[in-house]
Scaffold this motif. Structure first.
Motif, PDB file in Angstrom:
ATOM      1  N   MET A   1       0.850  -1.203   0.000  1.00  0.00           N
ATOM      2  CA  MET A   1       0.000   0.000   0.000  1.00  0.00           C
ATOM      3  C   MET A   1       0.886   1.254   0.000  1.00  0.00           C
ATOM      4  SD  MET A   1      -3.053   0.922  -0.159  1.00  0.00           S
ATOM      5  CE  MET A   1      -3.365   2.655  -0.403  1.00  0.00           C
ATOM      6  N   PRO A   2       0.673   2.148  -0.975  1.00  0.00           N
ATOM      7  CA  PRO A   2       1.526   3.336  -1.031  1.00  0.00           C
ATOM      8  C   PRO A   2       1.274   4.312   0.111  1.00  0.00           C
ATOM      9  CG  PRO A   2      -0.066   3.313  -2.843  1.00  0.00           C
ATOM     10  CD  PRO A   2      -0.303   2.093  -2.049  1.00  0.00           C
ATOM     11  N   VAL A   3       2.339   4.774   0.696  1.00  0.00           N
ATOM     12  CA  VAL A   3       2.236   5.791   1.762  1.00  0.00           C
ATOM     13  C   VAL A   3       3.134   6.973   1.419  1.00  0.00           C
ATOM     14  CG1 VAL A   3       1.501   4.654   3.885  1.00  0.00           C
ATOM     15  CG2 VAL A   3       3.783   4.208   3.005  1.00  0.00           C
ATOM     16  N   PRO A   4       2.674   8.189   1.660  1.00  0.00           N
ATOM     17  CA  PRO A   4       3.540   9.338   1.419  1.00  0.00           C
ATOM     18  C   PRO A   4       4.478   9.557   2.598  1.00  0.00           C
ATOM     19  CG  PRO A   4       1.354  10.074   2.072  1.00  0.00           C
ATOM     20  CD  PRO A   4       1.331   8.588   2.113  1.00  0.00           C
ATOM     21  N   THR A   6       7.640   8.384   3.375  1.00  0.00           N
ATOM     22  CA  THR A   6       8.356   7.284   4.035  1.00  0.00           C
ATOM     23  C   THR A   6       9.743   7.718   4.523  1.00  0.00           C
ATOM     24  OG1 THR A   6       8.693   6.604   1.763  1.00  0.00           O
ATOM     25  CG2 THR A   6       7.408   5.130   3.127  1.00  0.00           C
ATOM     26  N   LEU A   7      10.236   8.810   3.960  1.00  0.00           N
ATOM     27  CA  LEU A   7      11.584   9.251   4.325  1.00  0.00           C
ATOM     28  C   LEU A   7      11.597  10.146   5.564  1.00  0.00           C
ATOM     29  CD1 LEU A   7      13.197  10.066   0.874  1.00  0.00           C
ATOM     30  CD2 LEU A   7      13.922   8.304   2.425  1.00  0.00           C
ATOM     31  N   LEU A  11      14.835  11.772   7.475  1.00  0.00           N
ATOM     32  CA  LEU A  11      15.148  13.186   7.323  1.00  0.00           C
ATOM     33  C   LEU A  11      15.249  13.875   8.680  1.00  0.00           C
ATOM     34  CD1 LEU A  11      13.008  14.161   4.229  1.00  0.00           C
ATOM     35  CD2 LEU A  11      15.419  13.621   4.343  1.00  0.00           C
ATOM     36  N   ALA A  20      26.951  16.172   4.728  1.00  0.00           N
ATOM     37  CA  ALA A  20      27.811  15.176   4.085  1.00  0.00           C
ATOM     38  C   ALA A  20      28.742  15.813   3.064  1.00  0.00           C
ATOM     39  CB  ALA A  20      26.949  14.114   3.415  1.00  0.00           C
TER      40      ALA A  20
ATOM     41  N   THR B 130      15.176  14.514  -2.732  1.00  0.00           N
ATOM     42  CA  THR B 130      15.653  14.090  -1.411  1.00  0.00           C
ATOM     43  C   THR B 130      16.286  12.706  -1.495  1.00  0.00           C
ATOM     44  OG1 THR B 130      13.690  15.192  -0.608  1.00  0.00           O
ATOM     45  CG2 THR B 130      14.968  13.953   0.996  1.00  0.00           C
ATOM     46  N   LEU B 131      15.567  11.797  -2.178  1.00  0.00           N
ATOM     47  CA  LEU B 131      16.075  10.430  -2.316  1.00  0.00           C
ATOM     48  C   LEU B 131      17.356  10.415  -3.154  1.00  0.00           C
ATOM     49  CD1 LEU B 131      15.385   7.506  -1.601  1.00  0.00           C
ATOM     50  CD2 LEU B 131      14.210   7.323  -3.771  1.00  0.00           C
ATOM     51  N   LEU B 134      20.256  11.451  -0.970  1.00  0.00           N
ATOM     52  CA  LEU B 134      20.605  10.420   0.007  1.00  0.00           C
ATOM     53  C   LEU B 134      21.334   9.263  -0.655  1.00  0.00           C
ATOM     54  CD1 LEU B 134      17.425  10.297   2.251  1.00  0.00           C
ATOM     55  CD2 LEU B 134      19.684  11.060   2.916  1.00  0.00           C
ATOM     56  N   ARG B 137      24.804  10.204  -1.669  1.00  0.00           N
ATOM     57  CA  ARG B 137      25.701  10.305  -0.513  1.00  0.00           C
ATOM     58  C   ARG B 137      26.221   8.912  -0.147  1.00  0.00           C
ATOM     59  NH1 ARG B 137      22.895  10.927   5.022  1.00  0.00           N
ATOM     60  NH2 ARG B 137      22.639   8.738   4.555  1.00  0.00           N
ATOM     61  N   ARG B 186      21.912   0.281   3.939  1.00  0.00           N
ATOM     62  CA  ARG B 186      21.304   1.410   3.233  1.00  0.00           C
ATOM     63  C   ARG B 186      20.478   0.932   2.043  1.00  0.00           C
ATOM     64  NH1 ARG B 186      20.301   5.284   6.090  1.00  0.00           N
ATOM     65  NH2 ARG B 186      19.864   6.424   4.190  1.00  0.00           N
ATOM     66  N   TYR B 189      17.221  -0.436   3.010  1.00  0.00           N
ATOM     67  CA  TYR B 189      16.324   0.653   3.381  1.00  0.00           C
ATOM     68  C   TYR B 189      15.717   1.303   2.129  1.00  0.00           C
ATOM     69  CZ  TYR B 189      14.802   5.213   5.024  1.00  0.00           C
ATOM     70  OH  TYR B 189      14.069   6.329   5.264  1.00  0.00           O
ATOM     71  N   VAL B 193      11.843   1.849   0.769  1.00  0.00           N
ATOM     72  CA  VAL B 193      11.314   3.147   0.340  1.00  0.00           C
ATOM     73  C   VAL B 193      10.699   3.035  -1.049  1.00  0.00           C
ATOM     74  CG1 VAL B 193      11.954   5.504  -0.303  1.00  0.00           C
ATOM     75  CG2 VAL B 193      12.884   4.494   1.767  1.00  0.00           C
ATOM     76  N   LYS B 196       7.306   1.311  -1.038  1.00  0.00           N
ATOM     77  CA  LYS B 196       6.202   1.903  -0.287  1.00  0.00           C
ATOM     78  C   LYS B 196       5.870   3.328  -0.706  1.00  0.00           C
ATOM     79  CE  LYS B 196       6.368  -0.349   4.234  1.00  0.00           C
ATOM     80  NZ  LYS B 196       7.044  -0.118   5.512  1.00  0.00           N
ATOM     81  N   GLU B 197       6.891   4.101  -1.021  1.00  0.00           N
ATOM     82  CA  GLU B 197       6.717   5.545  -1.183  1.00  0.00           C
ATOM     83  C   GLU B 197       5.748   5.900  -2.316  1.00  0.00           C
ATOM     84  OE1 GLU B 197       7.837   8.279   0.534  1.00  0.00           O
ATOM     85  OE2 GLU B 197       6.709   9.393  -0.969  1.00  0.00           O
ATOM     86  N   GLN B 198       4.787   6.718  -1.986  1.00  0.00           N
ATOM     87  CA  GLN B 198       3.749   7.092  -2.942  1.00  0.00           C
ATOM     88  C   GLN B 198       4.331   7.845  -4.140  1.00  0.00           C
ATOM     89  OE1 GLN B 198       0.767   9.624  -1.273  1.00  0.00           O
ATOM     90  NE2 GLN B 198      -0.844   8.620  -2.415  1.00  0.00           N
TER      91      GLN B 198
END
Lengths: 117, 409
Positions: A1-4, A6-7, A11, A20, B130-131, B134, B137, B186, B189, B193, B196-198
């Protein structure tokens, strides 16, 4: 199921961390041992065989006359053409050539980009 | 009559490319679009013809090692390793086991860096910066590992005819293993992402479909083919290097879309990390290279490896001298060009960046897009960055209905 988002956790965890980004050129970067940088040439060990010049893929090594070596020749390195593969270091039978860790080699004048002893 | 005119005006031709200073293979795509839909794709290649194959004929086998390495900046080890093992075959010598293992290790570390780079680029193309930041990096970890092993971040110059040029010390081995632990954590992870990520699902699921039949017909290679359910991998099908001993899984997804291409690459990265660890733990002792006579008798050999982007092919013909008579290279992007044209058909203009990026081409070709209105002859120019911004903007406006439509299927 997609979720907004996730990061989000990741962050938020960065708030307390240092950036970095490397601050080069304000902070010098350390290159590791064995880095292939500017050529260092030792005329005392050279015998003037020309193997380095024969194997150089970029034509960056020219053989010039020199009285100091056994075969009366020595390499002249034109490092504006060099691609830092270290084949010359490998081909040299007397270990006269060594690639150092120096890497800031940009110059305004091509004539100066030559290793001549 | 009026309606017809309007209909006619809807059809545009968009030439994209061919020039971009940062690109290895320049391509020129001409998209015929009807409103927002791409109805036809045409392309021209050959803009970056540098005469490398001819140049190789005038250089010795040793010099060509470094020339071949520079055909591609991202898969330099694949090119150099493939050239080296083809010349070994040509000369009839075999590299010692330790040399072969180290070469395989470099190939796998390179696959990790290439796939992570691609993941970042894909995230950037869909506006998920953002991704992108990351991932890039964390990619530095593998880049510094390669720098420690070989002495350079990009052109490793590790393979040579008859083995490899540098050995791996025990101290270095521990450093690499430590780096691999970080990378594994990483990458796992990022896989989570991506699944799942919309933001990713909305732009990648059901986009750029390439059916299994079309994949086989058009000879797609590498991760592009594996994302369309075609179980093909040179590492398993025609083992070279140490791949007949290293355990690994071939990752195949059958959803045929950009999401599958993302997941294939993420999973392959995890596989590569496991393989690198296995190689380091089972590194045989002994010599790293054998001697090689500079002259090779008349012979011809076809060698291939699985580069990060797919099958890479080298053909070398020798004639008894120390220079090859003919050197022919086929890179995976060439094989994946026809499939990408197929993927783009029927999609939206806004999907062009991510679908084109989906095959991991030398992508920067989209620097300059010239729009020509065929009726009024009005022209304007778009570069890649504008197209990317346009696509992100378009999705902000139309995204909801388009994504809803896609998920219905």
């Amino acid at each position: 199921m997609p979720v907004p988002g996730t990061l989000e956790k990741e962050l938020l965890s960065h708030i307390s961390k240092k950036p970095a980004t490397e601050m080069y050129p304000f902070v010098k970067v350390e290159v590791p041992e064995g880095y292939r940088g500017k050529i260092e040439f030792n005329i005392e060990k050279c015998i003037g065989c020309g193997l380095c010049s024969r194997d150089c893929p970029a034509g960056a090594i020219e053989m010039v006359e020199d009285e100091r070596t056994k075969l009366k020749k020595r390499p002249k390195f034109i490092y504006s053409r060099c691609l830092y593969c270290a084949q010359c270091e490998e081909s040299c039978p007397r270990e006269a050539i060594k690639l150092t860790r120096e890497f800031e080699l940009a110059d305004y004048d091509k004539e100066r980009m030559v290793i001549d002893v | 009559m009026l309606e017809e005119e309007v209909e006619e005006k809807r059809v545009f031709k968009i030439p994209v490319g061919p020039q971009h200073p940062a690109l290895k293979e320049f391509e020129n795509f001409t998209f015929t679009v009807d409103g927002e839909k791409v109805i036809d794709v045409d392309f021209r290649i050959g803009y970056t013809h540098r005469g490398i194959e001819k140049l190789a004929e005038s250089k010795t086998y040793i010099q060509n090692l470094y020339l071949c390495e520079r055909i591609c900046g991202i898969c330099s080890a694949a090119h150099q390793g493939c050239y080296a093992q083809t010349v070994e075959e040509l000369a009839g010598i075999t590299a010692p086991p330790r040399g072969v293992y180290i070469r395989t290790l470099i190939w796998e570390l390179e696959r990790i860096h290439s796939h992570l780079l691609w993941l970042g680029v894909a995230a950037h193309e869909i506006g998920f910066d953002t991704l992108f930041m990351l991932i890039w990096r964390d990619r530095e970890v593998v880049m510094s590992l390669l720098e420690m092993i070989s002495g350079n971040r990009v052109n490793y110059a590790m393979s040579t005819v008859g083995g490899v040029r540098r050995d791996i010390s025990d101290e270095l081995k521990h450093k690499i293993l430590k780096g691999l632990d970080v990378l594994e954590e990483r990458t796992k992870y990022y896989k989570e992402v991506c699944m799942k990520e919309q933001t990713i699902l909305a732009r990648a699921a059901n986009v750029g479909i390439l059916s299994k039949e079309k994949t086989l017909k058009l000879n797609a290679v590498g991760p592009t083919a594996r994302a369309s359910g075609v179980d093909v991998d040179i590492r398993r099908d025609d083992p070279y290097g140490a791949y007949d001993e290293v355990p690994f899984e071939v990752i195949v997804y059958d959803t045929c879309d950009v999401l599958a291409r993302i997941l294939v690459r993420v999973d392959e990265t995890i596989q590569s990390i496991l393989m690198s660890r296995w190689i380091l733990e089972n590194l045989p002792s002994g010599e790293i290279r054998t001697k090689f006579a500079r002259k090779i008798a008349e012979n011809e050999v076809l060698g291939r490896v699985e580069a990060p982007r797919g099958e890479l092919l080298y053909y070398i013909k020798s004639n008894g001298t120390d220079k090859p008579e003919r050197l022919k290279v086929r890179t995976p992007t060439l094989a994946n060009l026809l499939p990408v044209a197929e993927m783009l058909k029927g999609g939206y203009i806004a999907d062009i960046p991510i679908v084109l990026a989906g095959i991991d081409p030398c992508f920067a070709c989209m620097d300059r897009a010239l729009f020509i209105d065929e009726n009024s002859e009005k022209t304007w120019v778009w570069d890649k960055e504008q197209l990317r911004i346009y696509s992100i903007k378009w999705y902000k406006e139309h995204g909801k209905e388009v994504v809803r439509e896609r998920w219905k299927q």
